[in-house]
Design an enzyme around this catalytic site. Structure first.
Site, mmCIF file in Angstrom:
data_model
loop_
_atom_site.group_PDB
_atom_site.id
_atom_site.type_symbol
_atom_site.label_atom_id
_atom_site.label_comp_id
_atom_site.label_asym_id
_atom_site.label_seq_id
_atom_site.Cartn_x
_atom_site.Cartn_y
_atom_site.Cartn_z
ATOM 1 N N ASP A 207 0.842 -1.147 0.162
ATOM 2 C CA ASP A 207 0.027 0.082 -0.083
ATOM 3 C C ASP A 207 1.062 1.253 -0.221
ATOM 4 O O ASP A 207 2.148 1.418 0.241
ATOM 5 C CB ASP A 207 -0.914 0.125 1.220
ATOM 6 C CG ASP A 207 -0.198 -0.020 2.462
ATOM 7 O OD1 ASP A 207 0.731 -0.495 2.667
ATOM 8 O OD2 ASP A 207 -0.607 0.814 3.505
ATOM 9 N N GLU B 58 0.213 -0.963 5.676
ATOM 10 C CA GLU B 58 1.203 -0.295 6.745
ATOM 11 C C GLU B 58 1.084 0.985 6.976
ATOM 12 O O GLU B 58 1.127 1.451 8.070
ATOM 13 C CB GLU B 58 2.623 -0.931 6.035
ATOM 14 C CG GLU B 58 3.814 -0.404 6.899
ATOM 15 C CD GLU B 58 4.406 0.826 6.804
ATOM 16 O OE1 GLU B 58 4.962 1.254 7.779
ATOM 17 O OE2 GLU B 58 3.752 1.810 5.924
HETATM 18 ZN ZN LIG Z 1 6.840 2.104 4.199
#
Ligand SMILES: [Zn+2]
Length: 495
Positions: A121, A188
């Site tokens: 992401d 994340e």
């Molecule tokens: Zn990162």
């Protein structure tokens, strides 16, 4: 009497001077081992795969409903196409719909596995700065010696390099003795709880503990990033731990009403005073982790810095002030605190009864969110101002830069460039590794790509880019560490 005092002072001064000079002149000259044999690896096209990966806008939003699951699904399908051998030879678990766990089973099940992680992401593009991008952020343009776009560095750059290396290694018919695991998270940038968190939970359920885990966070730093240390050459910086995290909500209450007849000490004034107190009362600088960064770099510093930094026992406060000139160094030396969101008022002539701010803190190893909250209450010391925890967690486990796992990483970096200095540091940012505390307490953050001020500014900012010239090097580094980790002789004694 005076004579004796002078004698003693002179003697003490003599000892101090001798000691500092001894420390200066005994700085070890680094040993350069011979270069490892060349690999039959062609990574000259890896940057084109990265460019294609960037074209999937796999954006994470705090509001998870905004995440485009279709784009994530097509990105995963793209990985299957680009790395067919990996996805046919390894065991694949799709976790939490958009994350991946890959298992490459080793022949010796008694060896503790090693794990490599990354995330796919990326952070959103700030609409106010979209015009400033030289090439559209999701175009994956290759130009001017760079691969441009969101995720080029953070973290598709590493994910693609890692998978590329793995694909090449699997294709050779290599059979690992040690099992290797690969975790790719999809959230994340918003904490990683669903992605990395679910992968870690799955591993825990299967009773797996890793010898070590390697993630993003370190790189080959340009001297420009190390100028406070006076280091004159590029340096491999490996983060061996990361700071904790804390968001608090500060709420101030005060007299409201019409702005034409104000009472003193309104909510906004109280909130401002509270925020000022937080900024003015930060914990003192603590160089305990910076010392571990400095020592291996002494031979590469300017003479003045060598003298100063080989004698931190004497020049501690001076050194702290010098290092704190760099925001990054300062952040590695204490808990930081900064207000990031403020809200109050609805109209220019109405005094708001309530003013609130979100304050972000990065905790030093050993601090807990609850203890820090108590600290903040004491610092603000105002009954009309309340503080509460929004979210937070402690720093990662911290182990010294030594031991077999460290040696393996160290050797793999040295194989890339025997003359490259290598050191460790405390990461002031956060990674997905915070979700893996239960899976391994040996956590490293490093990739073999260059980092300078310009590249660093692109991360989460404008014009994120990866240099084309060095990208094959990152693939080669992963290839080396994967093969080193898979061979039993390195970590065989680890149970
Ligand atoms: Zn990162």
């Amino acid at each position: 009497m005076v004579k004796n005092a002078l004698k003693i002072t002179g003697l003490l001064l003599g000892i101090v001077i001798t000691l500092t000079l001894y420390n200066f002149f005994t700085i070890d000259t680094p040993k350069v081992s011979s270069k490892a044999p060349a690999l039959s690896l062609d990574a000259s096209l890896a940057h084109e795969v990265l460019a294609r990966a960037i074209r999937f806008p796999t954006v994470s939003y705090n509001d998870r409903t905004k995440m485009d699951r279709k784009t994530f699904a097509s990105y995963l399908a793209f990985l299957y196409t680009e790395f067919p051998t990996v996805f046919s030879e390894l065991d694949v678990d799709i976790v939490a719909e958009m994350s991946l766990l890959l298992t490459w089973k080793g022949s010796n099940v008694s060896l503790k596995p090693a794990m490599f992680i990354a995330h796919h992401d990326v952070v959103p593009i700030n609409p106010e700065t979209e015009e400033e991008w030289k090439y559209p952020p999701f175009s994956g343009t290759i130009a001017d010696g760079y691969i441009w776009g969101r995720g080029a560095i953070d973290d598709k750059g590493n994910m693609i390099a890692l998978l590329y290396a793995l694909e090449e290694l699997v294709k050779t018919g290599f059979e690992p003795e040690r099992s290797l695991y690969f975790g790719f998270g999809h959230d994340e940038e918003i904490g990683g709880k669903k992605g990395a968190g679910s992968i870690a939970a799955l591993l825990k359920k299967r009773g797996k503990k890793m010898a070590f885990i390697l993630d993003e966070g370190g790189a080959v730093a340009d001297p420009d990033l190390l100028k406070e240390l006076g280091v004159k050459v590029p340096t491999a910086m490996v983060a061996i731990a990361e700071k904790g995290y804390l968001d608090v909500l500060v709420e101030a209450r005060g007299p409201a009403g019409h702005s034409s007849k104000p009472k003193p000490d309104t909510s906004l004034v109280k909130l401002s005073r509270a925020l000022l107190k937080l900024e003015d009362n930060q914990p003192p600088l603590d160089n305990r982790y910076v010392i571990g960064t400095i020592e291996p770099l002494l031979p590469y510093m300017t003479k003045g810095n060598q003298y100063l930094l080989s004698n931190i026992w004497l020049f501690g406060p001076l050194v702290n002030q010098q290092l704190a000139q760099s925001a990054e160094m300062a952040a590695s030396m204490h808990r930081t605190v900064v207000p990031t969101i403020a809200r109050a008022g609805i109209k220019s002539n109405v005094i708001p009864p309530l003013a609130r701010a979100t304050v972000n803190l990065r905790l030093f190893p050993g601090e807990t969110p609850e203890q820090v909250l108590k600290d903040l209450v004491t610092i603000i010391d105002d009954p009309d101002v309340s503080i509460s925890i929004l979210r937070g967690h402690v720093a990662s486990p911290i182990k010294p830069a030594s031991g077999k796992e460290w040696d393996l990483l160290y050797q793999s970096i040295k194989e890339m460039d025997p003359a490259l200095p290598i050191t460790s540091f405390l990461d002031f940012g956060g990674t997905d590794l915070k979700n893996y505390y239960d899976v391994s307490d040996r956590q490293f953050r490093f990739a073999f790509h260059p980092l300078n001020r310009d590249i660093l500014d692109g991360m989460h900012g404008v014009n994120e880019k990866m240099p084309v010239k060095s990208y094959a090097k990152n693939v080669e580094f992963f290839y080396r560490i994967l093969s080193n980790a898979a061979e039993a002789n390195w970590l065989s004694e680890i149970e």
